[in-house]
Write a protein that holds these residues in place. Structure first.
Motif, PDB file in Angstrom:
ATOM      1  N   GLU A   1      -2.955   7.012 -10.857  1.00 40.29           N
ATOM      2  CA  GLU A   1      -3.867   6.456  -9.860  1.00 40.29           C
ATOM      3  C   GLU A   1      -3.210   5.255  -9.179  1.00 40.29           C
ATOM      4  O   GLU A   1      -2.390   4.566  -9.773  1.00 40.29           O
ATOM      5  CB  GLU A   1      -5.170   6.011 -10.528  1.00 40.29           C
ATOM      6  CG  GLU A   1      -5.968   7.154 -11.118  1.00 40.29           C
ATOM      7  CD  GLU A   1      -6.500   8.110 -10.065  1.00 40.29           C
ATOM      8  OE1 GLU A   1      -6.888   7.650  -8.967  1.00 40.29           O
ATOM      9  OE2 GLU A   1      -6.531   9.319 -10.343  1.00 40.29           O
ATOM     10  N   GLN A   2      -3.620   4.987  -7.957  1.00 41.05           N
ATOM     11  CA  GLN A   2      -3.119   3.824  -7.245  1.00 41.05           C
ATOM     12  C   GLN A   2      -3.695   2.548  -7.845  1.00 41.05           C
ATOM     13  O   GLN A   2      -4.878   2.464  -8.152  1.00 41.05           O
ATOM     14  CB  GLN A   2      -3.508   3.899  -5.771  1.00 41.05           C
ATOM     15  CG  GLN A   2      -2.826   5.005  -5.011  1.00 41.05           C
ATOM     16  CD  GLN A   2      -3.254   5.037  -3.570  1.00 41.05           C
ATOM     17  OE1 GLN A   2      -3.596   4.009  -2.984  1.00 41.05           O
ATOM     18  NE2 GLN A   2      -3.222   6.223  -2.974  1.00 41.05           N
ATOM     19  N   VAL A   3      -2.848   1.549  -7.971  1.00 50.79           N
ATOM     20  CA  VAL A   3      -3.257   0.223  -8.432  1.00 50.79           C
ATOM     21  C   VAL A   3      -4.378  -0.306  -7.534  1.00 50.79           C
ATOM     22  O   VAL A   3      -5.319  -0.942  -7.999  1.00 50.79           O
ATOM     23  CB  VAL A   3      -2.043  -0.729  -8.431  1.00 50.79           C
ATOM     24  CG1 VAL A   3      -2.448  -2.166  -8.657  1.00 50.79           C
ATOM     25  CG2 VAL A   3      -1.025  -0.281  -9.476  1.00 50.79           C
ATOM     26  N   TRP A   4      -4.279  -0.055  -6.241  1.00 49.11           N
ATOM     27  CA  TRP A   4      -5.262  -0.501  -5.245  1.00 49.11           C
ATOM     28  C   TRP A   4      -6.683  -0.129  -5.658  1.00 49.11           C
ATOM     29  O   TRP A   4      -7.609  -0.906  -5.489  1.00 49.11           O
ATOM     30  CB  TRP A   4      -4.905   0.124  -3.903  1.00 49.11           C
ATOM     31  CG  TRP A   4      -5.772  -0.212  -2.736  1.00 49.11           C
ATOM     32  CD1 TRP A   4      -6.658   0.629  -2.121  1.00 49.11           C
ATOM     33  CD2 TRP A   4      -5.830  -1.452  -2.021  1.00 49.11           C
ATOM     34  NE1 TRP A   4      -7.254  -0.011  -1.072  1.00 49.11           N
ATOM     35  CE2 TRP A   4      -6.761  -1.291  -0.975  1.00 49.11           C
ATOM     36  CE3 TRP A   4      -5.185  -2.675  -2.149  1.00 49.11           C
ATOM     37  CZ2 TRP A   4      -7.058  -2.304  -0.077  1.00 49.11           C
ATOM     38  CZ3 TRP A   4      -5.478  -3.683  -1.249  1.00 49.11           C
ATOM     39  CH2 TRP A   4      -6.407  -3.496  -0.238  1.00 49.11           C
TER      40      TRP A   4
ATOM     41  N   ARG B   1       0.829  -1.210   0.000  1.00 44.61           N
ATOM     42  CA  ARG B   1       0.000   0.000   0.000  1.00 44.61           C
ATOM     43  C   ARG B   1       0.861   1.257   0.000  1.00 44.61           C
ATOM     44  O   ARG B   1       0.567   2.218  -0.720  1.00 44.61           O
ATOM     45  CB  ARG B   1      -0.947   0.014   1.220  1.00 44.61           C
ATOM     46  CG  ARG B   1      -2.089  -0.962   1.131  1.00 44.61           C
ATOM     47  CD  ARG B   1      -3.076  -0.613   0.009  1.00 44.61           C
ATOM     48  NE  ARG B   1      -3.694   0.683   0.254  1.00 44.61           N
ATOM     49  CZ  ARG B   1      -3.647   1.708  -0.610  1.00 44.61           C
ATOM     50  NH1 ARG B   1      -3.030   1.597  -1.775  1.00 44.61           N
ATOM     51  NH2 ARG B   1      -4.248   2.847  -0.313  1.00 44.61           N
ATOM     52  N   VAL B   2       1.919   1.275   0.808  1.00 47.27           N
ATOM     53  CA  VAL B   2       2.789   2.449   0.867  1.00 47.27           C
ATOM     54  C   VAL B   2       3.494   2.652  -0.470  1.00 47.27           C
ATOM     55  O   VAL B   2       3.528   3.765  -0.998  1.00 47.27           O
ATOM     56  CB  VAL B   2       3.798   2.334   2.029  1.00 47.27           C
ATOM     57  CG1 VAL B   2       4.876   3.404   1.935  1.00 47.27           C
ATOM     58  CG2 VAL B   2       3.069   2.421   3.361  1.00 47.27           C
ATOM     59  N   GLN B   3       4.033   1.575  -1.031  1.00 48.32           N
ATOM     60  CA  GLN B   3       4.698   1.693  -2.329  1.00 48.32           C
ATOM     61  C   GLN B   3       3.704   2.176  -3.380  1.00 48.32           C
ATOM     62  O   GLN B   3       4.016   3.079  -4.161  1.00 48.32           O
ATOM     63  CB  GLN B   3       5.313   0.364  -2.743  1.00 48.32           C
ATOM     64  CG  GLN B   3       6.101   0.443  -4.038  1.00 48.32           C
ATOM     65  CD  GLN B   3       6.799  -0.850  -4.375  1.00 48.32           C
ATOM     66  OE1 GLN B   3       7.211  -1.597  -3.491  1.00 48.32           O
ATOM     67  NE2 GLN B   3       6.931  -1.137  -5.656  1.00 48.32           N
ATOM     68  N   ASP B   4       2.535   1.591  -3.406  1.00 48.81           N
ATOM     69  CA  ASP B   4       1.499   1.979  -4.367  1.00 48.81           C
ATOM     70  C   ASP B   4       1.154   3.466  -4.216  1.00 48.81           C
ATOM     71  O   ASP B   4       1.141   4.221  -5.195  1.00 48.81           O
ATOM     72  CB  ASP B   4       0.267   1.105  -4.139  1.00 48.81           C
ATOM     73  CG  ASP B   4      -0.791   1.206  -5.226  1.00 48.81           C
ATOM     74  OD1 ASP B   4      -0.573   1.873  -6.258  1.00 48.81           O
ATOM     75  OD2 ASP B   4      -1.858   0.581  -5.027  1.00 48.81           O
TER      76      ASP B   4
END
Length: 169
Positions: free
Chosen positions: A63-66, A50-53
């Motif tokens: 945008e974040q992959v998440w 999550r932090v890397q994303d």
């Protein structure tokens, strides 16, 4: 070797460590905490991804992959979908449960986006100040090294827990 090559190598080592940390463990073992205040392997790997994303999406202005690849929906966590795990209390840590396949799948998607970004960076790009609110101001290079260092620390913690769990069975 270019700076971009060094970054690719570093992030690839994180990917290997993430995969190694889940090896031989089921979802219950991945959620195991050695005491009520500690983190589980599942939480550590979810958090580092999550932090890397979050950080890569920020500097890459993407945008974040998440969110865009629906990982938040796949994980079904009782957390805000923007949550990265910073400041989690023991109950929030406990709520992060996932299979090895889900954890590595998400990390691999983050890794792919990370490599797309860092392979295009030049040495000059790494000197760009991206956060002037710190003293000294944070450059892109410093931010990326910070993500690598944080991820490797959490991956090492997960590896230690994996070894402990596999030997205690």
């Amino acid at each position: 070797m270019t700076s971009a090559d060094v970054l690719v190598d570093a992030f690839s080592r994180i990917q290997g460590a993430v995969h190694d940390a889940v090896e031989g463990l089921d979802e219950e073992a991945l959620a195991h905490r050695i005491d009520p205040e500690s983190n589980s392997i599942a939480w550590l790997l979810w958090h580092l991804a999550r932090v890397q994303d979050d950080h890569i999406a920020d500097v890459a202005e993407t945008e974040q992959v998440w969110l865009v690849q629906n990982w938040a929906t796949r994980f079904e966590l009782p957390l805000d979908e923007e949550d990265t795990g910073y400041g989690h209390d023991p109950d929030q840590v406990e709520s992060v449960r996932a299979s090895a396949e889900l954890l590595t799948g998400y990390y691999d998607a983050v890794h792919e986006q990370t490599l797309r970004y860092v392979t295009g960076l030049s040495d000059a790009d790494l000197d760009e100040v991206i956060d002037a609110s710190w003293s000294p101001p944070v450059t892109l290079g410093v931010r990326l090294v910070s993500v690598i260092a944080d991820d490797l620390q959490h991956a090492g913690q997960a590896a230690l827990l994996n070894g402990f769990l596999r030997r205690s069975r």
